[in-house]
Scaffold this motif. Structure first.
Motif, PDB file in Angstrom:
ATOM      1  N   ARG A 167       0.813  -1.214   0.000  1.00  0.00           N
ATOM      2  CA  ARG A 167       0.000   0.000   0.000  1.00  0.00           C
ATOM      3  C   ARG A 167       0.840   1.255   0.000  1.00  0.00           C
ATOM      4  O   ARG A 167       0.468   2.271  -0.558  1.00  0.00           O
TER       5      ARG A 167
ATOM      6  N   VAL B 258     -12.781   4.719  -1.271  1.00  0.00           N
ATOM      7  CA  VAL B 258     -11.979   3.942  -0.339  1.00  0.00           C
ATOM      8  C   VAL B 258     -12.314   2.467  -0.536  1.00  0.00           C
ATOM      9  O   VAL B 258     -13.470   2.059  -0.371  1.00  0.00           O
TER      10      VAL B 258
ATOM     11  N   TYR C  53      -6.880   0.728  -0.577  1.00  0.00           N
ATOM     12  CA  TYR C  53      -6.368   1.864  -1.350  1.00  0.00           C
ATOM     13  C   TYR C  53      -7.408   2.975  -1.354  1.00  0.00           C
ATOM     14  O   TYR C  53      -8.583   2.762  -1.026  1.00  0.00           O
ATOM     15  N   ILE C  54      -6.957   4.169  -1.724  1.00  0.00           N
ATOM     16  CA  ILE C  54      -7.829   5.329  -1.886  1.00  0.00           C
ATOM     17  C   ILE C  54      -7.527   5.950  -3.245  1.00  0.00           C
ATOM     18  O   ILE C  54      -6.361   6.047  -3.650  1.00  0.00           O
TER      19      ILE C  54
ATOM     20  N   LYS D 282      -4.462  11.354   4.574  1.00  0.00           N
ATOM     21  CA  LYS D 282      -3.268  10.584   4.926  1.00  0.00           C
ATOM     22  C   LYS D 282      -3.573   9.593   6.031  1.00  0.00           C
ATOM     23  O   LYS D 282      -3.165   8.422   5.982  1.00  0.00           O
TER      24      LYS D 282
ATOM     25  N   SER E 182      -0.320   6.935  -2.966  1.00  0.00           N
ATOM     26  CA  SER E 182       0.644   7.309  -1.929  1.00  0.00           C
ATOM     27  C   SER E 182       1.738   8.205  -2.478  1.00  0.00           C
ATOM     28  O   SER E 182       2.147   9.174  -1.843  1.00  0.00           O
TER      29      SER E 182
ATOM     30  N   LEU F  65       0.245  11.711  -3.097  1.00  0.00           N
ATOM     31  CA  LEU F  65      -0.684  12.265  -2.122  1.00  0.00           C
ATOM     32  C   LEU F  65      -0.236  13.628  -1.602  1.00  0.00           C
ATOM     33  O   LEU F  65      -1.012  14.587  -1.577  1.00  0.00           O
TER      34      LEU F  65
ATOM     35  N   GLU G  15      -5.528   6.675   4.655  1.00  0.00           N
ATOM     36  CA  GLU G  15      -4.725   5.787   3.826  1.00  0.00           C
ATOM     37  C   GLU G  15      -3.882   4.848   4.680  1.00  0.00           C
ATOM     38  O   GLU G  15      -3.617   3.707   4.312  1.00  0.00           O
TER      39      GLU G  15
END
Length: 522
Positions: free
Chosen positions: A7, A40, A91-92, A81, A13, A16, A84
């Motif tokens: 992730r 999400v 995951y987002i 954040k 990520s 972000l 996540e």
């Protein structure tokens, strides 16, 4: 879905921090300035934990995605954040926006009843050469703006559908798009009424999932839910005249699963911006991307072109159904001769009959046309000015004829006029100039049908042909039907697959013949 140890390296990520700093999320969406709407995806059984985390972050669940461990949420950007890093979250990603992507001959009695109008696209895709007598074993799911179920040319079909709390019942259509798509797929072969679709004899099953309301847009989370609802309803083919320029992992997962595990063939529009941008969902490997061409089998200049374009369908001046009374029909006759007419957008619904008079290019008041129908040449002056000048000169109707070859569409914009106005070709304009002084009738009336352009119009041709051909060979898989359609398409443009036409124009009879002789997927 990603596991815990991966992730931290997801694209979300990586970017972000930059997105938070730039305020990218939520910029194009209906969220508050300091919040954003995202999808999400969470681990099985973790829905309640994620909802609690969202609530703690002062966010709200906006949509629970049907058939998937995922939900759309709106949260403060500063909370992303933390979410996540939640161990229950896979995951987002951004919940990106999806939007809708709009010529006939009379039937001779074979294979359609007399009095039917046969849109040119029906013949181009060979639907007139292959009966839909077996189509009851197939179901097409239309994801769009709903359908006017009671339309005179649709009401006899086998419809089912979904209610959505955001867009309402599937059998309403506020922006007309879905009804037009449905007509291309299944307008009924009923004597003297309207048009015919690719599957015109009320055999094909239709399931409607409404994702667009009057505002005309939806989120990728909504589309993922809609696709899964199509699968749950037993659809064989999903038709999507919609899309957007950004990918969605959630959306892609939904279509991949439907294709590989549920044997569903999804078909979507390439887009109408005339550039090389790849639109989604059409750009996913599990979805057939459809480009548009015209009645001369020429690529439509608005059709997006890229390596993902797989098949082409008729998408220019496609006549089909719209909600009852929502279309406009134009008629024009001079000296006893009928001419093809296009309604001027914004014209009042009226009929006027009077002698025909020459009004030049319509750039000035001329009381010599008082009480007459103005014949106006296109060029130099905008349409609203031409028609307004005719009206202010005492004219009772207006005909604007082209200054280049062919027909055209005109609009009066925000100008309000009180006389009916239509357009005509350059050739017909010349013919009418020889009839000045003779009686002319200009009529603009409400209609249950309309001509639309777009890859939105090409897409239902392809999805309907897929269902039609598949009905003869129900044991073929979705992947095999897809291959057979590709291999039997009429090659256009550069030899072989190309960026504008893909494999070419979809062909119903050729695909049937190919499968019958060579088998599925050949």
């Amino acid at each position: 879905m990603a596991s815990n140890d991966t992730r931290a390296t997801t694209p979300f990520s990586i970017c972000l921090a930059a997105l938070l700093a730039a305020g990218v999320f939520g910029s194009a969406q209906a969220a508050a300035p300091d919040t954003t709407r995202v999808i999400v995806a969470f681990k099985p059984g973790a829905s309640a934990h994620v909802k609690s985390a969202v609530s703690a972050a002062k966010g709200a669940v906006k949509h629970e995605i049907f058939g998937m461990n995922a939900m759309a949420i709106e949260v403060p950007i500063v909370a992303l954040k933390g979410l996540e890093n939640n161990p229950n979250v896979e995951y987002i990603e951004e919940d990106v926006i999806r939007k809708p992507f709009a010529l006939t001959t009379p039937s001779t009695g074979t294979p359609y009843t007399s009095g039917q109008l046969v849109p040119y696209g029906i013949k181009l895709v060979q639907a007139d050469q292959l009966s839909d007598s077996l189509a009851s074993n197939r179901k097409v799911c239309i994801i769009d703006s709903g359908v006017n179920r009671d339309h005179e040319d649709l009401s006899g079909n086998n419809f089912t559908g979904e209610y959505d709390s955001g867009t309402g019942w599937w059998y309403t259509d506020e922006n007309h798009h879905g009804t037009h798509v449905a007509g291309t797929i299944a307008a009924i072969n009923n004597s003297g009424v309207g048009v015919v679709g690719v599957n015109p004899n009320k055999q094909l099953k239709l399931h409607i999932v409404k994702v667009f309301g009057a505002d005309g847009w939806a989120y990728s989370s909504t589309l993922a839910s809609a696709a899964n609802k199509c699968g749950a309803a037993g659809a064989n083919v999903i038709s999507m005249s919609l899309g957007g320029g950004a990918k969605s992992r959630t959306e892609e997962n939904a279509f991949n699963t439907l294709y590989t595990t549920k044997n569903v063939l999804s078909v979507a529009a390439a887009g109408n911006d005339g550039n090389r941008v790849v639109s989604y969902p059409a750009g996913y490997a599990s979805v057939v991307m459809v480009g548009a061409l015209d009645e001369n089998k020429q690529w439509a200049s608005f059709s997006q072109y890229n390596s993902k374009v797989e098949l082409s369908g008729p998408g220019v001046s496609v006549l089909s159904t719209v909600p009852t009374g929502a279309g406009i029909d134009a008629a024009l006759a001079v000296g006893g001769t009928n001419y093809a007419a296009g309604a001027m957008e914004g014209s009042p619904l009226k009929t006027a009959t009077a002698p025909l008079a020459d009004f030049g290019i319509g750039d000035a008041i001329n009381t010599a046309v008082s009480g007459k129908v103005c014949l106006i040449a296109r060029g130099t002056v905008d349409f609203a000015t031409k028609v307004s000048n005719c009206q202010n000169s005492g004219g009772v109707g207006a005909v604007v004829y082209n200054n280049v070859a062919g027909a055209f569409g005109g609009t009066l914009g925000t100008t309000v006029t009180s006389i009916p106005s239509v357009t005509a070709t350059d050739t017909d304009g010349a013919a009418m100039r020889a009839k000045l002084g003779q009686s002319a009738t200009v009529a603009v009336k409400a209609s249950n049908y309309a001509y639309y352009d777009g890859t939105s119009m090409a897409t239902p041709h392809v999805s309907a042909v897929a269902a039609l051909v598949w009905s003869y060979f129900p044991t073929c898989t979705a992947a095999q039907i897809r291959t057979s359609l590709d291999n039997s398409a009429l090659d256009l443009g550069a030899a072989g697959r190309d960026v504008k036409y893909g494999y070419g124009l979809v062909q119903a009879k050729a695909a049937y013949d190919r499968i019958k002789s060579a088998g599925c997927g050949k």
